[in-house]
Design a protein around this motif. Structure first.
Motif, PDB file in Angstrom:
ATOM      1  N   VAL A  22      -4.590  -9.411  17.815  1.00 35.82           N
ATOM      2  CA  VAL A  22      -4.392 -10.303  16.668  1.00 35.82           C
ATOM      3  C   VAL A  22      -4.790  -9.585  15.382  1.00 35.82           C
ATOM      4  N   ALA A  23      -5.910  -8.882  15.381  1.00 34.34           N
ATOM      5  CA  ALA A  23      -6.364  -8.158  14.186  1.00 34.34           C
ATOM      6  C   ALA A  23      -5.367  -7.069  13.801  1.00 34.34           C
ATOM      7  N   ALA A  24      -4.846  -6.348  14.773  1.00 32.55           N
ATOM      8  CA  ALA A  24      -3.853  -5.310  14.482  1.00 32.55           C
ATOM      9  C   ALA A  24      -2.577  -5.930  13.936  1.00 32.55           C
ATOM     10  N   GLY A  25      -2.150  -7.059  14.473  1.00 34.20           N
ATOM     11  CA  GLY A  25      -0.946  -7.741  13.985  1.00 34.20           C
ATOM     12  C   GLY A  25      -1.117  -8.220  12.553  1.00 34.20           C
ATOM     13  N   VAL A  26      -2.268  -8.779  12.213  1.00 35.24           N
ATOM     14  CA  VAL A  26      -2.544  -9.238  10.850  1.00 35.24           C
ATOM     15  C   VAL A  26      -2.573  -8.043   9.895  1.00 35.24           C
ATOM     16  N   ALA A  27      -3.159  -6.924  10.319  1.00 33.92           N
ATOM     17  CA  ALA A  27      -3.204  -5.725   9.473  1.00 33.92           C
ATOM     18  C   ALA A  27      -1.797  -5.204   9.203  1.00 33.92           C
ATOM     19  N   VAL A  28      -0.935  -5.180  10.207  1.00 35.70           N
ATOM     20  CA  VAL A  28       0.449  -4.727  10.015  1.00 35.70           C
ATOM     21  C   VAL A  28       1.193  -5.684   9.092  1.00 35.70           C
ATOM     22  N   LEU A  29       0.991  -6.986   9.234  1.00 35.30           N
ATOM     23  CA  LEU A  29       1.646  -7.981   8.386  1.00 35.30           C
ATOM     24  C   LEU A  29       1.199  -7.823   6.935  1.00 35.30           C
ATOM     25  N   VAL A  30      -0.101  -7.651   6.694  1.00 32.31           N
ATOM     26  CA  VAL A  30      -0.610  -7.459   5.328  1.00 32.31           C
ATOM     27  C   VAL A  30      -0.032  -6.161   4.736  1.00 32.31           C
ATOM     28  N   TRP A  31       0.020  -5.096   5.511  1.00 34.30           N
ATOM     29  CA  TRP A  31       0.584  -3.834   5.030  1.00 34.30           C
ATOM     30  C   TRP A  31       2.049  -4.009   4.667  1.00 34.30           C
ATOM     31  N   TYR A  32       2.828  -4.719   5.506  1.00 30.43           N
ATOM     32  CA  TYR A  32       4.255  -4.919   5.240  1.00 30.43           C
ATOM     33  C   TYR A  32       4.461  -5.732   3.960  1.00 30.43           C
ATOM     34  N   LEU A  33       3.676  -6.815   3.810  1.00 31.46           N
ATOM     35  CA  LEU A  33       3.816  -7.635   2.600  1.00 31.46           C
ATOM     36  C   LEU A  33       3.443  -6.838   1.352  1.00 31.46           C
ATOM     37  N   ALA A  34       2.406  -6.021   1.415  1.00 31.57           N
ATOM     38  CA  ALA A  34       2.016  -5.190   0.269  1.00 31.57           C
ATOM     39  C   ALA A  34       3.079  -4.137  -0.025  1.00 31.57           C
ATOM     40  N   TYR A  35       3.641  -3.536   1.004  1.00 28.00           N
ATOM     41  CA  TYR A  35       4.676  -2.512   0.827  1.00 28.00           C
ATOM     42  C   TYR A  35       5.936  -3.138   0.223  1.00 28.00           C
ATOM     43  N   ALA A  36       6.308  -4.336   0.695  1.00 31.19           N
ATOM     44  CA  ALA A  36       7.494  -5.015   0.166  1.00 31.19           C
ATOM     45  C   ALA A  36       7.260  -5.424  -1.287  1.00 31.19           C
ATOM     46  N   ALA A  37       6.077  -5.906  -1.630  1.00 35.24           N
ATOM     47  CA  ALA A  37       5.769  -6.294  -3.007  1.00 35.24           C
ATOM     48  C   ALA A  37       5.780  -5.071  -3.920  1.00 35.24           C
TER      49      ALA A  37
ATOM     50  N   GLY B 141       7.565  -2.394  -3.475  1.00 33.13           N
ATOM     51  CA  GLY B 141       8.967  -2.000  -3.619  1.00 33.13           C
ATOM     52  C   GLY B 141       9.681  -2.843  -4.653  1.00 33.13           C
ATOM     53  N   LYS B 142       9.392  -4.152  -4.690  1.00 31.18           N
ATOM     54  CA  LYS B 142      10.008  -5.030  -5.678  1.00 31.18           C
ATOM     55  C   LYS B 142       9.516  -4.694  -7.073  1.00 31.18           C
ATOM     56  N   LEU B 143       8.243  -4.332  -7.230  1.00 28.14           N
ATOM     57  CA  LEU B 143       7.701  -3.970  -8.544  1.00 28.14           C
ATOM     58  C   LEU B 143       8.313  -2.674  -9.060  1.00 28.14           C
ATOM     59  N   GLN B 144       8.573  -1.742  -8.192  1.00 29.57           N
ATOM     60  CA  GLN B 144       9.117  -0.452  -8.610  1.00 29.57           C
ATOM     61  C   GLN B 144      10.589  -0.563  -8.990  1.00 29.57           C
ATOM     62  N   THR B 145      11.348  -1.494  -8.385  1.00 32.54           N
ATOM     63  CA  THR B 145      12.761  -1.654  -8.731  1.00 32.54           C
ATOM     64  C   THR B 145      12.935  -2.459 -10.006  1.00 32.54           C
ATOM     65  N   ASN B 146      11.987  -3.224 -10.440  1.00 29.65           N
ATOM     66  CA  ASN B 146      12.101  -4.017 -11.663  1.00 29.65           C
ATOM     67  C   ASN B 146      11.686  -3.279 -12.859  1.00 29.65           C
TER      68      ASN B 146
END
Length: 173
Positions: free
Chosen positions: A151-166, A168-173
């Motif tokens: 569960v801890a590893a899954g939450v860490a991967v989810l937080v990393w993905y959301l931060a990486y996606a955010a 990416g959106k900041l860099q394209t704007n």
């Protein structure tokens, strides 16, 4: 002369049995506490421990007691306290599943009758017991379905993905 020798011999055998014979408990009252293994994570076997205090109406004390549980006969261990005993049994988890287990207590006379019936292959259910204790085993907890590390590893991967996606959106704007 031979008759008096027979009487003396008979008295020397019978008298100690009458004087030092085992007490009989009349109207037994049993107060007991039960411990059963709650989980399989930290134990390799299921354990039942029953500690009980026996009070007899006639005041009999320090009796030798035996228990029969799940087809096994066990000697009840005397405690230092008067009329306090303990019974413990352990077996594989699969052999002691959740359920109700009758624990039949016997004094020396009842135990002798029980052993005789067991040796001859007779039914032991009609043998007079001192008292029957019903042990309730709730079963074993096998642990969580999902390990906390996963569960801890899954939450860490989810937080990393959301931060990486955010990012990416900041860099394209």
């Amino acid at each position: 002369m031979a008759a008096t020798m027979n009487v003396v011999l008979l008295l020397s055998v019978v008298f100690p049995a009458l004087v030092f014979g085992s007490d009989v408990c009349s109207s037994p009252d049993v107060q007991y506490e039960v411990y059963t293994t709650p989980e399989t994570v930290l134990s390799s076997e299921t354990i039942f421990i029953i500690q009980f205090k026996l009070n007899c109406k006639n005041g009999a004390k320090n009796l030798n007691l035996y228990a029969e549980i799940n087809g096994k006969t066990i000697v009840a261990t005397k405690s230092v306290e008067s009329n306090t005993y303990q019974i413990s049994i352990s077996d594989e988890h699969k052999n002691l599943p959740a359920g109700s287990y009758p624990v039949r207590l016997f004094d020396e006379d009842g135990y002798a009758v029980l052993r005789k019936a067991q040796r001859s292959g007779e039914d032991t259910s009609n043998i007079k017991v001192l008292k029957t204790i019903t042990l309730q085993h709730k079963g074993l907890w096998t642990g969580p379905y999902v390990q906390s590390e996963f569960v801890a590893a899954g939450v860490a991967v989810l937080v990393w993905y959301l931060a990486y996606a955010a990012r990416g959106k900041l860099q394209t704007n």
